[in-house]
Motif scaffolding. Structure first.
Motif, PDB file in Angstrom:
ATOM      1  N   ARG A 173      48.546  65.840  40.869  1.00  0.00           N
ATOM      2  CA  ARG A 173      48.417  64.982  42.041  1.00  0.00           C
ATOM      3  C   ARG A 173      49.560  65.230  43.025  1.00  0.00           C
ATOM      4  O   ARG A 173      50.032  64.306  43.679  1.00  0.00           O
ATOM      5  CB  ARG A 173      48.395  63.512  41.627  1.00  0.00           C
ATOM      6  CG  ARG A 173      47.143  63.145  40.879  1.00  0.00           C
ATOM      7  CD  ARG A 173      47.085  61.681  40.580  1.00  0.00           C
ATOM      8  NE  ARG A 173      45.838  61.353  39.912  1.00  0.00           N
ATOM      9  CZ  ARG A 173      45.520  60.149  39.488  1.00  0.00           C
ATOM     10  NH1 ARG A 173      46.364  59.143  39.661  1.00  0.00           N
ATOM     11  NH2 ARG A 173      44.391  59.932  38.886  1.00  0.00           N
ATOM     12  N   LYS A 232      47.535  70.057  45.422  1.00  0.00           N
ATOM     13  CA  LYS A 232      46.141  69.666  45.224  1.00  0.00           C
ATOM     14  C   LYS A 232      45.479  69.100  46.468  1.00  0.00           C
ATOM     15  O   LYS A 232      44.263  68.920  46.499  1.00  0.00           O
ATOM     16  CB  LYS A 232      46.044  68.653  44.082  1.00  0.00           C
ATOM     17  CG  LYS A 232      46.615  69.170  42.766  1.00  0.00           C
ATOM     18  CD  LYS A 232      45.959  70.478  42.330  1.00  0.00           C
ATOM     19  CE  LYS A 232      46.523  70.933  40.985  1.00  0.00           C
ATOM     20  NZ  LYS A 232      45.896  72.171  40.527  1.00  0.00           N
ATOM     21  N   LEU A 289      43.852  62.253  46.114  1.00  0.00           N
ATOM     22  CA  LEU A 289      44.776  62.372  44.985  1.00  0.00           C
ATOM     23  C   LEU A 289      44.708  61.189  44.013  1.00  0.00           C
ATOM     24  O   LEU A 289      44.900  61.377  42.813  1.00  0.00           O
ATOM     25  CB  LEU A 289      46.214  62.522  45.495  1.00  0.00           C
ATOM     26  CG  LEU A 289      46.536  63.814  46.235  1.00  0.00           C
ATOM     27  CD1 LEU A 289      47.997  63.823  46.665  1.00  0.00           C
ATOM     28  CD2 LEU A 289      46.218  65.040  45.381  1.00  0.00           C
TER      29      LEU A 289
END
Length: 199
Positions: free
Chosen positions: A45, A70, A189
Motif C-alpha cells: 500500500r 501501488k 490503497l
C-alpha cells in the motif's frame, strides 16, 4: 531527494539528474525500500504523489517500479524531457546558443530519463491532475501520457482544470485537487477499488 534545496550545492545539482539521467529518482526508490522494511507499513500500500517535479518523480515511480509503488497522483508532471529540449534549444527551428553539439545523443538521453520511455512497464493506477493553461509544463505532456497509458491498458483517472495555470490560481482548485488526491488513495490503497483502463 537530490535536486532539492537547502542541503548544499552538491545535493541540489547532482550529476546525471533530471533529463541527464534521472539519478535523483534513486532517492525515491531508496525511500520506498526503507518504508517497506518498517514493521508498521504495508508494502502493498505504498503510493506516491507530487506536483511539477514531484509529478515527474511520481510518474517515474509508477512507470519504472509499479512493483513498489501501488498507486500515484501526478499533478502537472513532466513526462517527456526531450520535448523540453526541443523548446529550450529551438531544435525545431534554428539552433540556439547553449545547444550541445551532440543533439541526437542529448535527445536520446532526455527521452530515456523520462517516464514516457518506461510506460510499457507501468501497471499501477494513477490520477493525473493539471490545468489546461499550464505555462510551465505544457498540457500536452499529460494528454500524450494519457494516450500511452490507454494504449498499454494502464488504469488511470484524470482531473483537468480549465483555464488554470501551473501553480493553480484559485483556492477552490487546490482544494479540489487535494481532495481528489486523498479520495483516490483511499479508494485504491485502502479500499482496493479497481480503476478502469478505458477512461
Amino acid at each position: 531527494y537530490r535536486t532539492g534545496i537547502m542541503y548544499g550545492r552538491a545535493f541540489e545539482q547532482p550529476p546525471h539528474a533530471g533529463w541527464r539521467g534521472a539519478s535523483e529518482y534513486q532517492d525515491i526508490v531508496a525511500g520506498a525500500k526503507y518504508l517497506q522494511a518498517l514493521p508498521y507499513v504495508d508494502p502493498n500500500r505504498i503510493g506516491l504523489w507530487g506536483g511539477s517535479y514531484g509529478g515527474y518523480l511520481t510518474a517515474m515511480g509508477l512507470a519504472r517500479n509499479s512493483d513498489i509503488f501501488k498507486a500515484g497522483v501526478d499533478m502537472h508532471g513532466v513526462h517527456d524531457w526531450s520535448m523540453f529540449l526541443t523548446h529550450w534549444w529551438g531544435l525545431l527551428g534554428r539552433r540556439q546558443a547553449g545547444a550541445p553539439p551532440d543533439i541526437a545523443q542529448a535527445m536520446k538521453l532526455a527521452w530515456e530519463s523520462s517516464p514516457d520511455s518506461s510506460v510499457a512497464k507501468w501497471k499501477s493506477p494513477v490520477l493525473m491532475i493539471q490545468g489546461d493553461d499550464d505555462r510551465n509544463v505544457p498540457f500536452n505532456q499529460s494528454v500524450d501520457l494519457v494516450q500511452r497509458l490507454r494504449a498499454h491498458h494502464v488504469p488511470f483517472e484524470t482531473l483537468v482544470f480549465p483555464d488554470e495555470i501551473h501553480g493553480f490560481l484559485r483556492w477552490g482548485t487546490w482544494m479540489r485537487a487535494y481532495t481528489a488526491t486523498t479520495n483516490f488513495f483511499v479508494r485504491v490503497l485502502i479500499k482496493g477499488e479497481k480503476i478502469s483502463t478505458n477512461n
